[in-house]
Design a protein around this motif. Structure first.
Motif, PDB file in Angstrom:
ATOM      1  N   UNK A   1       0.814  -1.208   0.000  1.00 37.27           N
ATOM      2  CA  UNK A   1       0.000   0.000   0.000  1.00 37.27           C
ATOM      3  C   UNK A   1       0.854   1.267   0.000  1.00 37.27           C
ATOM      4  N   UNK A   2       1.970   1.288   0.733  1.00 31.38           N
ATOM      5  CA  UNK A   2       2.840   2.472   0.732  1.00 31.38           C
ATOM      6  C   UNK A   2       3.344   2.768  -0.676  1.00 31.38           C
ATOM      7  N   UNK A   3       3.826   1.753  -1.379  1.00 30.75           N
ATOM      8  CA  UNK A   3       4.365   1.946  -2.722  1.00 30.75           C
ATOM      9  C   UNK A   3       3.254   2.359  -3.696  1.00 30.75           C
TER      10      UNK A   3
ATOM     11  N   UNK B   1       6.932   3.146 -11.847  1.00 27.07           N
ATOM     12  CA  UNK B   1       7.449   3.182 -10.481  1.00 27.07           C
ATOM     13  C   UNK B   1       8.491   4.296 -10.377  1.00 27.07           C
ATOM     14  N   UNK B   2       8.139   5.365  -9.682  1.00 27.96           N
ATOM     15  CA  UNK B   2       9.084   6.467  -9.520  1.00 27.96           C
ATOM     16  C   UNK B   2      10.247   6.037  -8.639  1.00 27.96           C
ATOM     17  N   UNK B   3      11.409   6.664  -8.811  1.00 26.54           N
ATOM     18  CA  UNK B   3      12.521   6.378  -7.899  1.00 26.54           C
ATOM     19  C   UNK B   3      12.176   6.816  -6.478  1.00 26.54           C
ATOM     20  N   UNK B   4      12.710   6.117  -5.505  1.00 23.56           N
ATOM     21  CA  UNK B   4      12.421   6.437  -4.107  1.00 23.56           C
ATOM     22  C   UNK B   4      12.815   7.872  -3.765  1.00 23.56           C
ATOM     23  N   UNK B   5      13.803   8.407  -4.453  1.00 16.22           N
ATOM     24  CA  UNK B   5      14.246   9.783  -4.193  1.00 16.22           C
ATOM     25  C   UNK B   5      13.166  10.814  -4.513  1.00 16.22           C
TER      26      UNK B   5
ATOM     27  N   UNK C   1      11.296  -4.670 -10.255  1.00 13.91           N
ATOM     28  CA  UNK C   1      10.199  -3.976 -10.941  1.00 13.91           C
ATOM     29  C   UNK C   1       9.677  -4.741 -12.155  1.00 13.91           C
ATOM     30  N   UNK C   2      10.432  -5.715 -12.644  1.00 11.51           N
ATOM     31  CA  UNK C   2       9.957  -6.514 -13.774  1.00 11.51           C
ATOM     32  C   UNK C   2       8.694  -7.298 -13.428  1.00 11.51           C
ATOM     33  N   UNK C   3       8.449  -7.502 -12.134  1.00 10.96           N
ATOM     34  CA  UNK C   3       7.278  -8.259 -11.706  1.00 10.96           C
ATOM     35  C   UNK C   3       6.030  -7.376 -11.599  1.00 10.96           C
TER      36      UNK C   3
ATOM     37  N   UNK D   1      11.966   0.803   2.853  1.00 14.78           N
ATOM     38  CA  UNK D   1      12.794  -0.385   2.636  1.00 14.78           C
ATOM     39  C   UNK D   1      12.127  -1.324   1.622  1.00 14.78           C
ATOM     40  N   UNK D   2      10.825  -1.514   1.756  1.00 16.56           N
ATOM     41  CA  UNK D   2      10.101  -2.365   0.811  1.00 16.56           C
ATOM     42  C   UNK D   2      10.094  -1.721  -0.575  1.00 16.56           C
ATOM     43  N   UNK D   3      10.034  -0.390  -0.614  1.00 14.45           N
ATOM     44  CA  UNK D   3      10.051   0.324  -1.912  1.00 14.45           C
ATOM     45  C   UNK D   3      11.318  -0.039  -2.693  1.00 14.45           C
ATOM     46  N   UNK D   4      12.437  -0.133  -1.998  1.00 19.12           N
ATOM     47  CA  UNK D   4      13.687  -0.473  -2.668  1.00 19.12           C
ATOM     48  C   UNK D   4      13.621  -1.878  -3.270  1.00 19.12           C
ATOM     49  N   UNK D   5      12.910  -2.792  -2.606  1.00 22.25           N
ATOM     50  CA  UNK D   5      12.728  -4.140  -3.141  1.00 22.25           C
ATOM     51  C   UNK D   5      11.848  -4.085  -4.393  1.00 22.25           C
TER      52      UNK D   5
END
Length: 282
Positions: free
Chosen positions: A76-78, A124-128, A115-117, A106-110
């Protein structure tokens, strides 16, 4: 066959689950029942809910408040971060800082690594793109944050006491210009559920071993971004598979009861309690 949590709805980042093929031989089906007590026709489309939320966010930001979106760390966060970014890029809501926190980052980085999945059309925007939320257990940090309009995506999604979303809400509910919008399931025993149903003047405890806080804020609502199949979709899966045994799990008592009474036909059906053993004849 064990379904896990399933949804046919295409979300912003993740596609809906594939329907099981006809003729698949399933002896025993273990199926989630989260929305068993919710009438399917009461749910609007996912896109409609996005723009309903956008209207509420715009209203709060225009009056100088901040928006809190309590969100689960996984999924949900992502999802919400990228929905908010999309709404800003489309000029549907104003550009203000968007904050995320802790495990959700942390999950966003995963997500980014794998991201291919995600859905082929997902962006998907970069976490930055999203600011890191500071130490919300420090009152001064929260007060400084809320001096300027922003959108804050914080765990926990059900606003468990002492978590970042609870610590932020503890200050936000004392004012009338902010907005707190839940975007996931709320267990009736949780602080989030109690806050959603609270009235101005009610007192709730946001930190263990601390006095309760009187609620002033009225702009508190829930928007449905469920990652669970509707009960009609669950019923259709059962009808398609025609299993001999069905075990209903992951649902409140009323959800499990509805599923057991209204699906399954002549199958052997079970809605076991936690820790209960189910015996299946083979």
């Amino acid at each position: 066959l064990y379904t896990g949590d399933i949804s046919h709805t295409r979300q912003f980042l993740v596609g809906g689950c594939a329907r099981p093929r006809k003729g698949l031989q399933v002896d025993t089906l273990v199926i989630e029942s989260t929305l068993g007590a919710t009438e399917s026709e009461t749910n609007g489309s996912y896109t409609e809910e996005v723009y309903r939320l956008a209207d509420a966010i715009r209203r709060v930001l225009h009056r100088g408040g901040s928006v809190l979106l309590p969100s689960f760390a996984l999924g949900r966060t992502q999802e919400m971060a990228n929905i908010i970014a999309q709404l800003q890029e489309e000029a549907v809501i104003p550009f203000t800082p968007v904050y995320t926190v802790g495990l959700g980052r942390a999950v966003y980085e995963i997500y980014y690594k794998f991201s291919d999945y995600l859905h082929p059309q997902a962006t998907l925007r970069p976490l930055s793109r999203f600011e890191r939320l500071g130490n919300v257990w420090e009152t001064s940090v929260v007060q400084d944050l809320l001096r300027r309009p922003s959108i804050i995506i914080a765990t926990s999604g059900m606003m468990t006491e002492n978590t970042p979303s609870a610590m932020l809400a503890q200050t936000m509910v004392k004012s009338s210009h902010h907005g707190i919008f839940f975007v996931g399931y709320l267990d009736p025993d949780t602080l989030g559920y109690k806050l959603l149903h609270a009235a101005p003047g009610d007192v709730l405890q946001f930190e263990y071993d601390r006095p309760g806080v009187e609620i002033v804020l009225e702009d508190i609502a829930r928007y449905r971004f469920s990652a669970h199949a509707t009960r009609s979709e669950l019923a259709a899966i059962i009808e398609r598979l025609q299993p001999r045994n069905i075990i209903y799990v992951h649902g409140d008592a009323d959800a499990l009861e509805w599923m057991r009474e209204n699906t399954g036909g002549d199958a052997n059906t079970f809605a076991p309690l936690v820790g209960e053993t189910v015996t299946i004849e083979v």
